[in-house]
Write an enzyme that holds these catalytic residues in place. Structure first.
Site, short mmCIF file in Angstrom:
data_model
loop_
_atom_site.label_atom_id
_atom_site.label_comp_id
_atom_site.label_asym_id
_atom_site.label_seq_id
_atom_site.Cartn_x
_atom_site.Cartn_y
_atom_site.Cartn_z
N LYS A 120 63.13 31.64 0.99
CA LYS A 120 61.83 32.11 0.58
C LYS A 120 61.94 32.93 -0.69
CE LYS A 120 61.72 36.04 1.31
NZ LYS A 120 63.05 36.39 0.76
N TYR A 140 57.90 39.85 2.43
CA TYR A 140 58.19 40.23 3.81
C TYR A 140 57.01 40.97 4.42
CZ TYR A 140 63.19 39.09 3.52
OH TYR A 140 64.39 38.45 3.40
#
Lengths: 383, 383, 383, 383
Positions: free
Chosen positions: D148, D234
């Protein structure tokens, strides 16, 4: 025969602390001698003149916090009451040694002007009454300590400030955490730059799950607003006193649980972002739906936080530095005793208090901008 | 006009707690509503009779702890002083509203017999003086609250108990932690067996790094012993109140740093082990050289500890259960206010206090056995 | 085309740590950059010779800890198995790339002598088998890593040491915590004196609530003793490595719950006190009935503790200094990888390991004295 | 002769945990038996087919995290490398038992199509290369695990998803924390309503003080953006997985320290607010200037937080309930092992992974809106 118990002094640091100070964890295996160093025995100061306080409003805060706090004060002295319930006032007067002739009702409130024992009026009433009872006290020639928020509108604040100026009396707002060691230590941390670098981001939350839907705090007219006015003000004020700056831009979002009888007139939750001139960003949250009360200061080489940050006692501070998470054990002082003593000292020295009316006004102005940002879905610029 | 500030009540749980209670972390993000539930506004009880206390010895403990604590009491009231320093006593009397005619010196101490305002004498003197001033007060018809350790020898304790019995007055020892919520919660944990199982091992430490080598605590004659008598007694007493049993065997080791001027007459460190009838083992440490103050109760399916366990404030409790380490947030109460109110209540109800003279005597007997075990290098059996 | 992902390096400190290191809390708001400093990318060292290890005993420790740990080793390499269950060994060999010809049974164990791929035998068997399988391995010319306790008696230890000497091979005892950062940091703290002063008191506990009453640990013949031999040895060893001294006197008390099928042959709880030549006192507890695992070092101006102190991972360190309780965030390393690499390095450099057979023997001798003290009710003197 | 060391099992729970699990504090006095319950000895599963992984990019993450993680996997097996540095690849292949014929360069990358040993390509390259190397792998018939953020633009993400669909292969994004116990426990807490009530406010921060100004993360073209893309993702992802909803409105503010060479192309700090359909507000912060990594879920009757929330190890969870602050001790698992095993299992069962390409696309879309909100000073509405 001498009083030998004076020699108890040597041990006292480990069990307690002097002068109204509570040294948390002082006997702990986890508390080193330094934490336990306390000033010598406090023989309350009698030489200096004491300053007489009368409380307006005999609710929980007054009874459970303010009255016992005077036992920890050096210069502030409890001398009077203003209340609509004379029986209650009389009983409390007996317990705390208040002279019954210093008890007033709301009807004869102005007569305090003639009572030289009363130097300060401490206004502990619902928000919407702050302006009126403050201005009347000032006009009666008394200094005023007024609970926060200062009033429901910036306009009211301006009138209160003007009244103080006209009367040549002190007007202080009860931002009690400014007077206690934990928040003061966080301010010092935030403004220091040599060690951990400049403050970059501040996170501050204040909220509680409010109870009784019928209380005045949930009435727009009496409270001026919802969680922001009552409790979110702690987060806002913290962002301001930590930076020492005034915000230049504000974003906000608000949400109230639908069909909750508590949030018919005022907001439940409001999150807001502040941009300060130095580039510091503050991300804040205020709530009448959940419990939180934390402030964090983040820097390039460390961070510090208080949690809880504003409760009457039990504050805790954690600092991160070089590979360690450090809990700082500071004296747990009675915030109200410190606050009242501060004003007493200012009056005796004819100095302006740390949190004068202007401080309350500034918060009100930002709060109005926060509401406007939430309403409009736009960043609001403050000058 | 009614007193509208009463409506502040609804928020107070989140910021504070009532009745002398300090709800640590009460506003915290980490504190749920349950922790904030507090009794209703405390209107000090006036109906019931109050009990008058006179303090003997105006040292640090008396000035910094006991005097302000009365502001948190419901039934105990500060009414008199006994001191060798009349000027100091007079000043303090003015601050705390004590009637000057209730001030005594050590020379006219017996005259308290004639003063009906004084119900209780609180003895806050060096250990070696406890017996004398307790017995004289009892003979003068007063109840007595005596600091711990009760006296320097079991024999003195027995005479004090006999004097109380002869005078038909209460004699209570100031084991203040028995009256505060944290230690009470640990006792409940230790004695409960359904959840975590029976207590198997207790670990208890109490110590501090003592200062001035000239203080009375380091004189054998005045203090009766070293760290064990003064501070290790907290660990011993904890082992006893947690088990609710009396130890049957004792081991000990002692060590004092050579050439340290503080430890010429009394011991610095002493570790001791206790065996209880139920099989519980307690491992304890006492020190005048290092700071610690922890109690832990270990069970088959969990454990609980206080750290600090005995300091005047800032107590913390951690409980382990099923995969979690839990910090319990209990009210932080003023130990001395609770202790003094307890005795006041006992006097009004003519009941025996929770920590009577017999409790002090039991500690003294075990401490003598601990010293004997350390001296002889043998397990000492207690009957 | 170059491998650009190397440039990921700059971020890695905040998310992880290199070389088998786990930097607890490394991304945390509470972790400063310093905690995140890690060595450069670990390209496992191939240049230097690697050292081949064969595991004796394929139980839980071997399967769940030792085998995966080799992936974190630099010089120790898993190359063989000795097991009574050939099918299990074959399966594991396939998973971990072990050559099937390096699998032995207990019957052909001596043939490892002819296998040059195997340098070290790691003995992971019940205590009573340590001596035999160690001595046989040494006679076969292999170095030995033996789990603790070294054996059931000091006599067995002495024979193992003699066998190593005769074979001119290394014999190391698996005191893994000596090789990991938290215990090493506590040793440094304990022995430093300039900052917090000399160590005065050590408190150390190790215990767990043991399960299945039928396991070998509860058989005296196989285990050599009860909780002390198995888990209390961590507390004893800690007291020794923290002081760097050998105890001169021992007290002890023991108790086992009556009618508990687990404690028919061996002790449940044992508390013991150690006196060291420098005057340090250690108060220790060992248990098969309750869970604890803490070590604390107390000094005049501070203290430090590990809790847990010996579990395979998740160790935590708290240090008290000047008004603060500090959690130190150190790298969480794989203890077994460090331990095995240590022995590999010693073999390659022909150096004695930090925890040779003599270290195991010393613990055995003190444990025998502890049992004797508990039995006799006397302080046992050690020379 | 049987392998007696199997009987070690009974103790292992207290010292460790099985199957790649790290039971923090497992031996601790503060850890009850429940925390130590672990699955039976893990004999790695050989019966089921294993899934071969090849890593593309041999940087720090690959070397220090991914390679050792395979030793904790049950079904994912390291079988190949793609790297521009053949020497390095060869060395690593030797250490980890990778067949040299499974090493590829970027020039012959497409030839993996012919290698049946390689089932999955794990793309561990700078963001701007994710799309290309993912699509090429999919076209070569391989499944893909991609780090990611999924790509630099939503358009790239859409092409990657289309390529997976066309190739009928799995495409998973490496949101590793979704596969580990702490974040899973927080999700369970956030979505449960019976106990603490519905989630009202989420606070999430992720940031670190970035180093080398020359790294690719600070190049707009390679990284796609600044802290938000790299680490703030996140916090955003957490807000989405905790609510299980997609945000409908976004506010943001950004600030970069002037004249800091690191922030010429990309942003340093960005704070953002999210409104979710259910009324939950999320207040988030992302930084390349300070270290933080916390997620908090606030409810009417409690709260829970992770701090750190996303680091590779050392996660901690605190839950507030009824008067207690509880640290939950969960197994500390290797996130990458769990993540890779998850994809291996999905491939074997032909199931869609928990975090498919669509999940990565959703984050990209919200991040674009956050940037737009910061730029425009307006609340951005998402459909």
């Amino acid at each position: 025969m001498t009083d030998r118990s004076d020699s108890r002094l040597s041990r006292r640091g480990f069990l307690q602390a002097a002068g109204g100070t509570l040294a948390a964890a002082s006997l702990s295996s986890l508390t080193p001698p330094a934490a336990a160093q306390v000033p010598d025995v406090r023989l309350p100061e009698l030489a200096g003149k004491q300053v007489g306080f009368a409380l307006v409003g005999l609710g929980s805060l007054a009874i459970n916090q303010l009255m016992p706090a005077f036992a920890r004060c050096r210069q502030a002295k409890l001398v009077g009451f203003v209340s609509g319930r004379p029986e209650k006032a009389k009983q409390l007067a007996q317990v705390y040694g208040v002279d019954p002739k210093n008890i007033y009702g709301y009807d004869n409130y102005e007569r305090i002007a003639d009572n030289p024992a009363i130097d300060v009026i401490y206004v502990v009433l619902p928000n919407s009454m702050h302006a009126e009872y403050t201005i009347r006290a000032l006009k009666a020639g008394k200094h005023v300590l007024c609970e926060k928020p200062m009033a429901n509108t910036p306009q009211d604040c301006e009138q209160m400030i003007a009244a103080a100026k006209a009367a040549n009396r002190q007007l202080m707002i009860g931002y009690r955490v400014r007077y206690e060691p934990y928040n003061q230590a966080l301010i010092a941390y935030a403004r220091e730059t040599a060690d951990a670098g400049p403050t970059r981001i501040i996170l501050a939350d204040a909220g509680f799950n409010i109870g009784d839907p019928k209380q005045w705090r949930l009435r727009k007219q009496m409270a001026g607003g919802g969680s922001l006015m009552d409790i979110g003000i702690y987060a806002l004020n913290a962002a301001r006193y930590l930076t020492g700056e005034e915000p230049v831009a504000v974003n906000a979002m608000t949400h109230s649980t639908p069909n909750d009888p508590r949030f018919v007139e005022v907001e439940e939750n409001i999150t807001f972002q502040l941009r300060f001139p130095s580039g510091i960003l503050a991300n804040c949250a205020s709530s009448y739906g959940v419990n939180f009360n934390r402030i964090r200061v983040s820097k390039p080489r460390g961070s510090a936080e208080l949690d809880p940050a504003s409760s009457y006692t039990g504050l805790r501070m954690r600092v991160v530095r070089g590979g360690a998470i450090e809990e700082r054990i500071l004296p747990q002082r009675d915030h109200f005793a410190l606050e009242m003593d501060h004003l007493a000292g200012c009056i005796l020295k004819d100095a302006e208090p740390l949190t004068p009316g202007e401080e309350g006004l500034k918060d009100l102005r930002v709060m109005m901008a926060i509401y406007e940002a939430a309403r409009s879905g736009r960043t609001i610029t403050l000058s």
